[in-house]
Motif scaffolding. Structure first.
Motif, mmCIF file in Angstrom:
data_model
loop_
_atom_site.group_PDB
_atom_site.id
_atom_site.type_symbol
_atom_site.label_atom_id
_atom_site.label_comp_id
_atom_site.label_asym_id
_atom_site.label_seq_id
_atom_site.Cartn_x
_atom_site.Cartn_y
_atom_site.Cartn_z
ATOM 1 N N LYS A 114 0.232 -2.121 8.354
ATOM 2 C CA LYS A 114 -0.247 -1.385 7.034
ATOM 3 C C LYS A 114 0.747 -1.213 6.206
ATOM 4 O O LYS A 114 1.196 -0.184 5.910
ATOM 5 N N GLU A 133 0.534 0.945 2.958
ATOM 6 C CA GLU A 133 -0.122 2.393 2.879
ATOM 7 C C GLU A 133 0.778 3.157 3.405
ATOM 8 O O GLU A 133 1.995 2.949 3.874
ATOM 9 N N CYS A 181 -1.574 3.018 13.904
ATOM 10 C CA CYS A 181 -2.479 3.279 12.722
ATOM 11 C C CYS A 181 -3.925 3.792 13.105
ATOM 12 O O CYS A 181 -4.458 3.008 14.127
ATOM 13 N N ASN A 208 -0.805 6.575 9.211
ATOM 14 C CA ASN A 208 0.026 5.559 9.802
ATOM 15 C C ASN A 208 1.290 6.354 10.098
ATOM 16 O O ASN A 208 1.990 6.987 9.337
#
Length: 181
Positions: free
Chosen positions: A87, A90, A171, A128
């Motif tokens: 990710k 993010e 995550c 995350n």
């Protein structure tokens, strides 16, 4: 007796330093160069407390663990080699400097502490989580992997002895977004 975590306070600094110094010795005894270049320093630990990043693990009214939960990105994690973040676009939190008093280690407090740090981040909207550790820090690798962290590649940190570290990521699903689907 109660086992819990709380934000570190200035009054905890002596115990945090003791735990970090003991952790440095354990790493050195295992021929691991992590933390052998002088960091984390007392100034770093004070800064972590002042910014609200520093957490302590309490067992029977005693500080038996310390860690940092940093809720902001870090330049060291901007690039990852030999892999990629799942990710990458993010927001994420970083867990740093997790160490447990060796006399209390047999109680699986590392897993308890890491789980609680993840919960704190989750309650603040983080889904995350990342951390890095040296290739020779097998205990931290196993702890993270046992909690669902996945090794994503190599990150390079500011470390005069060995800057090459393994980058780990966890995550989590956003339960509200899953429910809306």
């Amino acid at each position: 007796m109660a086992i819990y975590i709380r934000r570190a306070q200035e009054k905890d600094l002596t115990e945090i330093i003791r735990l970090i110094e003991a952790g440095k010795k354990v790493l050195n005894d295992r021929e691991n160069p992590q933390w052998q270049d002088g960091h984390p320093t007392v100034a770093m630990m004070k800064d972590d407390i002042e910014h609200g990043y520093s957490w302590v693990l309490i067992d029977d009214k005693q500080v038996v663990g310390t860690a940092v939960l940093q809720l902001r990105a870090e330049q060291n994690y901007a690039e990852i080699t030999d892999g990629q973040w799942a990710k990458s676009d993010e927001p994420y939190a970083i867990i740093h400097r997790l160490t447990i008093d060796q006399t209390a280690d047999s109680q699986h407090l590392g897993k308890f502490f890491l789980s609680n740090l993840i919960t704190v981040g989750y309650l603040q909207g983080v889904r995350n989580f990342r951390y890095d550790t040296h290739l020779k820090n097998v205990s931290m690798q196993k702890l993270g992997e046992g909690m669902g962290f996945v090794q994503r590649g190599t990150v390079y940190i500011k470390d005069d002895t060995d800057p090459e570290h393994l980058g780990y990521e966890l995550c989590l699903e956003d339960e509200q977004a899953v429910a809306e689907e």
